[in-house]
Design an enzyme around this catalytic site. Structure first.
Site, PDB file in Angstrom:
ATOM      1  N   GLU A 116      10.513   6.214  -2.819  1.00  0.00           N
ATOM      2  CA  GLU A 116       9.375   7.121  -3.110  1.00  0.00           C
ATOM      3  C   GLU A 116      10.264   8.686  -2.866  1.00  0.00           C
ATOM      4  OE1 GLU A 116       5.067   5.815  -1.661  1.00  0.00           O
ATOM      5  OE2 GLU A 116       6.813   5.606  -0.238  1.00  0.00           O
ATOM      6  N   GLU A 136       5.467  -2.290  -0.341  1.00  0.00           N
ATOM      7  CA  GLU A 136       4.221  -2.281   0.359  1.00  0.00           C
ATOM      8  C   GLU A 136       2.655  -2.959   0.345  1.00  0.00           C
ATOM      9  OE1 GLU A 136       6.366   2.051   0.411  1.00  0.00           O
ATOM     10  OE2 GLU A 136       5.676  -0.116  -1.047  1.00  0.00           O
TER      11      GLU A 136
END
Length: 255
Positions: A116, A136
């Site tokens: 990210e 995640e």
């Protein structure tokens, strides 16, 4: 590229050049995991580049790791109020909104929050051994620091959903093919020179024109075409525009 000054600040090494900062994640013992201290240091970098806009090269170096994600030890202990505080998301959004272009130079894994962080930059260059992934959901959370909206913008909604739902890793060849990165280099030694070369090409343009172009590209659709017209009006009155166009016409006449 002129003078160099290097600062070591906790988990970052910061090299200052006249037209850019080179920021290297420097937590090798933690695989450059992104913790609260590193986030605070990234905020400080952003404050510097907001006050004095320059290009940014963000890297984990060429030791085979960009960033192995968030610090799981810290992440495990965070509660709902920590999530609402947008600890990583706020820093990455600030990087995304920097006035001048940013390039992430990725060697090895960029996973979770590390991926990210790379997505938050305008452009990405990677080595052949780079990988990107969002694991995640396998840890019981979601990619909450930008991947749910930046990844679809980069690779398309369906492909982004596949990667977010499964946690599958993307290697360098696939990353280039799907538009996740701009360039892939064969050897780690080529990574930083290639990233600097890309920034050198950007730096050939008018700094104000580049800055306003980034502002226009990143603006929401509703801002167009008014933002483009206003930006162009500013540039049409800029002395740099007159100088560059005069030099272009003189070169053409000399040919």
């Amino acid at each position: 590229m002129g003078r160099r000054a290097e600062i070591v600040s906790g988990g970052l090494r910061i090299e200052e050049l006249p037209d850019r900062l080179v920021v290297t994640l420097d937590r090798p013992e933690k695989r450059n995991a992104i913790d609260a201290d590193l986030i605070a240091e990234l905020h400080a970098v952003c404050a510097e580049l907001e006050a004095r806009p320059r290009l940014l090269l963000l890297t984990g170096g060429t030791e085979g790791i960009f960033a192995g994600g968030a610090d799981i030890g810290q992440l495990r202990e965070r509660g709902r109020l920590d999530a609402l505080a947008a600890i990583n998301q706020a820093a990455f959004a600030r990087i995304r909104a920097l006035p001048m272009p940013t390039v992430a130079a990725v060697d090895g894994p960029a996973l979770g929050g590390g991926a990210e962080l790379a997505y938050a930059c305008d452009l990405r260059v990677c080595t052949a051994r780079a990988t990107f992934g969002q694991p995640e959901v396998r840890l019981g959370i979601l990619a909450g620091a930008g991947a749910t909206y930046r990844l679809p913008a980069l690779v398309g909604e369906a492909r982004a959903k596949e990667l977010l739902f499964t946690g599958r890793r993307v290697d360098a060849d696939e990353a280039l093919r799907i538009g996740l990165v701009n360039r892939v280099v064969a050897e780690p030694a080529e990574l930083l020179p290639t990233a600097h070369g890309l920034l050198d090409e950007i730096a050939k343009g008018s700094a104000l024109a580049v800055r306003l172009t980034k502002l226009a590209v990143d603006a929401p659709p509703a801002a167009h075409p008014q933002l483009d017209l206003l930006s162009q009006a500013v540039l049409f009155e800029d002395e740099e525009k007159h100088r560059r166009m005069t030099e272009f016409l003189e070169r053409r006449r000399s040919r």
